[in-house]
Design a protein around this motif. Structure first.
Motif, PDB file in Angstrom:
ATOM      1  N   LYS A  26       0.898  -1.128  -0.119  1.00 32.54           N
ATOM      2  CA  LYS A  26      -0.050   0.162  -0.263  1.00 32.54           C
ATOM      3  C   LYS A  26       0.844   1.308   0.194  1.00 32.54           C
ATOM      4  O   LYS A  26       1.991   1.127   0.232  1.00 32.54           O
ATOM      5  CB  LYS A  26      -1.007  -0.052   1.098  1.00 32.54           C
ATOM      6  N   ASN A  27       0.288   2.312  -0.304  1.00 36.71           N
ATOM      7  CA  ASN A  27       0.955   3.667  -0.409  1.00 36.71           C
ATOM      8  C   ASN A  27       0.953   4.133   0.912  1.00 36.71           C
ATOM      9  O   ASN A  27      -0.225   4.388   1.609  1.00 36.71           O
ATOM     10  CB  ASN A  27       0.396   4.657  -1.356  1.00 36.71           C
ATOM     11  N   GLY A  28       1.935   5.053   1.191  1.00 38.71           N
ATOM     12  CA  GLY A  28       2.164   5.615   2.668  1.00 38.71           C
ATOM     13  C   GLY A  28       3.314   6.020   3.117  1.00 38.71           C
ATOM     14  O   GLY A  28       4.187   5.201   2.655  1.00 38.71           O
ATOM     15  N   ILE A  29       3.247   6.861   4.211  1.00 39.40           N
ATOM     16  CA  ILE A  29       4.476   7.065   4.973  1.00 39.40           C
ATOM     17  C   ILE A  29       4.529   5.961   5.830  1.00 39.40           C
ATOM     18  O   ILE A  29       3.771   5.833   6.744  1.00 39.40           O
ATOM     19  CB  ILE A  29       4.690   8.678   5.375  1.00 39.40           C
ATOM     20  N   GLN A  30       6.061   5.241   6.179  1.00 38.65           N
ATOM     21  CA  GLN A  30       6.036   4.428   7.182  1.00 38.65           C
ATOM     22  C   GLN A  30       7.132   4.595   8.178  1.00 38.65           C
ATOM     23  O   GLN A  30       7.871   3.885   8.605  1.00 38.65           O
ATOM     24  CB  GLN A  30       6.360   3.125   6.451  1.00 38.65           C
ATOM     25  N   LEU A  32      10.567   6.384   9.882  1.00 38.69           N
ATOM     26  CA  LEU A  32      11.920   6.659   9.461  1.00 38.69           C
ATOM     27  C   LEU A  32      12.427   5.170   9.203  1.00 38.69           C
ATOM     28  O   LEU A  32      12.301   4.276   9.985  1.00 38.69           O
ATOM     29  CB  LEU A  32      12.362   7.335  10.692  1.00 38.69           C
ATOM     30  N   HIS A  33      13.569   5.425   8.480  1.00 36.82           N
ATOM     31  CA  HIS A  33      14.472   4.310   8.124  1.00 36.82           C
ATOM     32  C   HIS A  33      15.959   4.673   7.777  1.00 36.82           C
ATOM     33  O   HIS A  33      16.095   5.639   6.792  1.00 36.82           O
ATOM     34  CB  HIS A  33      13.825   3.497   7.036  1.00 36.82           C
ATOM     35  N   ASP A  34      16.788   4.469   8.598  1.00 37.06           N
ATOM     36  CA  ASP A  34      18.135   4.926   8.092  1.00 37.06           C
ATOM     37  C   ASP A  34      18.242   6.405   7.956  1.00 37.06           C
ATOM     38  O   ASP A  34      18.920   6.846   6.926  1.00 37.06           O
ATOM     39  CB  ASP A  34      18.825   4.260   6.986  1.00 37.06           C
ATOM     40  N   GLN A  35      17.652   7.191   9.086  1.00 32.01           N
ATOM     41  CA  GLN A  35      17.672   8.783   8.818  1.00 32.01           C
ATOM     42  C   GLN A  35      16.749   9.347   8.059  1.00 32.01           C
ATOM     43  O   GLN A  35      17.151  10.404   7.293  1.00 32.01           O
ATOM     44  CB  GLN A  35      19.169   9.214   9.137  1.00 32.01           C
ATOM     45  N   ARG A  36      16.077   8.485   7.112  1.00 33.27           N
ATOM     46  CA  ARG A  36      15.291   9.050   6.121  1.00 33.27           C
ATOM     47  C   ARG A  36      13.676   8.724   6.158  1.00 33.27           C
ATOM     48  O   ARG A  36      13.581   7.830   6.902  1.00 33.27           O
ATOM     49  CB  ARG A  36      15.891   8.445   4.567  1.00 33.27           C
ATOM     50  N   LEU A  37      12.893   9.226   5.553  1.00 32.68           N
ATOM     51  CA  LEU A  37      11.778   8.978   5.509  1.00 32.68           C
ATOM     52  C   LEU A  37      11.159   7.916   4.526  1.00 32.68           C
ATOM     53  O   LEU A  37      11.417   8.067   3.772  1.00 32.68           O
ATOM     54  CB  LEU A  37      10.911  10.419   5.247  1.00 32.68           C
ATOM     55  N   LYS A  38      10.660   6.954   5.424  1.00 29.78           N
ATOM     56  CA  LYS A  38      10.362   5.748   4.438  1.00 29.78           C
ATOM     57  C   LYS A  38       8.947   6.012   3.718  1.00 29.78           C
ATOM     58  O   LYS A  38       7.898   6.215   4.575  1.00 29.78           O
ATOM     59  CB  LYS A  38      10.320   4.500   5.258  1.00 29.78           C
ATOM     60  N   VAL A  39       8.975   5.872   2.358  1.00 31.71           N
ATOM     61  CA  VAL A  39       7.840   6.147   1.610  1.00 31.71           C
ATOM     62  C   VAL A  39       7.378   4.936   0.837  1.00 31.71           C
ATOM     63  O   VAL A  39       8.471   4.689  -0.039  1.00 31.71           O
ATOM     64  CB  VAL A  39       7.839   7.350   0.726  1.00 31.71           C
ATOM     65  N   CYS A  40       6.480   4.187   0.901  1.00 33.36           N
ATOM     66  CA  CYS A  40       6.064   2.923   0.125  1.00 33.36           C
ATOM     67  C   CYS A  40       4.983   3.429  -0.770  1.00 33.36           C
ATOM     68  O   CYS A  40       4.035   4.071  -0.567  1.00 33.36           O
ATOM     69  CB  CYS A  40       5.484   2.082   1.347  1.00 33.36           C
ATOM     70  N   VAL A  41       5.113   2.752  -1.931  1.00 29.78           N
ATOM     71  CA  VAL A  41       4.115   3.122  -2.896  1.00 29.78           C
ATOM     72  C   VAL A  41       3.932   1.651  -3.637  1.00 29.78           C
ATOM     73  O   VAL A  41       5.091   0.622  -3.882  1.00 29.78           O
ATOM     74  CB  VAL A  41       4.746   4.161  -4.159  1.00 29.78           C
ATOM     75  N   THR A  42       2.715   1.377  -4.243  1.00 30.29           N
ATOM     76  CA  THR A  42       2.490   0.050  -4.671  1.00 30.29           C
ATOM     77  C   THR A  42       3.008   0.007  -6.318  1.00 30.29           C
ATOM     78  O   THR A  42       3.468  -1.125  -6.835  1.00 30.29           O
ATOM     79  CB  THR A  42       1.004  -0.054  -4.944  1.00 30.29           C
ATOM     80  N   GLN A  43       3.373   1.213  -6.890  1.00 31.04           N
ATOM     81  CA  GLN A  43       3.936   1.379  -8.290  1.00 31.04           C
ATOM     82  C   GLN A  43       5.199   0.595  -8.378  1.00 31.04           C
ATOM     83  O   GLN A  43       6.155   0.487  -7.422  1.00 31.04           O
ATOM     84  CB  GLN A  43       3.826   2.646  -8.598  1.00 31.04           C
ATOM     85  N   ALA A  44       5.440  -0.021  -9.512  1.00 37.05           N
ATOM     86  CA  ALA A  44       6.804  -0.815  -9.625  1.00 37.05           C
ATOM     87  C   ALA A  44       7.939   0.315 -10.000  1.00 37.05           C
ATOM     88  O   ALA A  44       7.519   1.281 -10.525  1.00 37.05           O
ATOM     89  CB  ALA A  44       6.660  -1.646 -10.819  1.00 37.05           C
ATOM     90  N   PRO A  45       9.252   0.060  -9.727  1.00 35.72           N
ATOM     91  CA  PRO A  45      10.190   1.202 -10.038  1.00 35.72           C
ATOM     92  C   PRO A  45      10.594   0.899 -11.664  1.00 35.72           C
ATOM     93  O   PRO A  45      11.628   0.722 -11.820  1.00 35.72           O
ATOM     94  CB  PRO A  45      11.398   0.833  -9.030  1.00 35.72           C
ATOM     95  N   GLU A  46       9.591   1.561 -12.383  1.00 34.44           N
ATOM     96  CA  GLU A  46      10.116   1.390 -13.861  1.00 34.44           C
ATOM     97  C   GLU A  46       9.438   2.698 -14.515  1.00 34.44           C
ATOM     98  O   GLU A  46       8.608   3.335 -14.141  1.00 34.44           O
ATOM     99  CB  GLU A  46       9.578   0.229 -14.418  1.00 34.44           C
ATOM    100  N   LYS A  47      10.453   3.250 -15.286  1.00 35.24           N
ATOM    101  CA  LYS A  47      10.164   4.518 -16.259  1.00 35.24           C
ATOM    102  C   LYS A  47       9.758   5.493 -15.320  1.00 35.24           C
ATOM    103  O   LYS A  47       8.894   6.471 -15.841  1.00 35.24           O
ATOM    104  CB  LYS A  47       9.311   4.185 -17.335  1.00 35.24           C
TER     105      LYS A  47
END
Length: 101
Positions: A26-30, A32-47
């Motif tokens: 699912k999409n959303g802010i999850q 912090l992870h390694d001093q960064r804001l963890k942002v999850c998206v359902t979209q594949a990492p392409e183009k």
């Protein structure tokens, strides 16, 4: 108020350091992870589709406009740096707080 480690002042606004997680359930802010804001998206990492989805999550979650978000670094890497314009570090900290608790 304590400044989250993922925010850094910039002459034009605020640098937001993001740890991207594409292909998530699912999409959303999850938090912090390694001093960064963890942002999850359902979209594949392409183009660049995941980057567009990340911007959408940030704009909705932080109540900012798409025109305020500029990807500075990390176009094809999970570690991304976004410049958020037209907002102070203090205001962005307040808006992030609910997502980090």
């Amino acid at each position: 108020m304590m400044l989250p480690c993922c925010l850094h002042p910039h002459a034009d606004g605020v640098i937001l350091k993001v740890q991207a997680h594409a292909g998530a359930r699912k999409n959303g802010i999850q938090g912090l992870h390694d001093q960064r804001l963890k942002v999850c998206v359902t979209q594949a990492p392409e183009k660049g589709k995941a980057n567009i989805a990340i911007v959408a999550v940030l704009t909705e979650s932080l109540r900012i406009k798409k025109s305020q978000v500029l990807l500075l670094a990390g176009k094809i890497h999970p570690h991304k740096d976004f410049l958020i314009t037209g907002i102070t570090v203090e205001e962005l900290t307040i808006r992030l707080k609910s997502h980090l608790e």
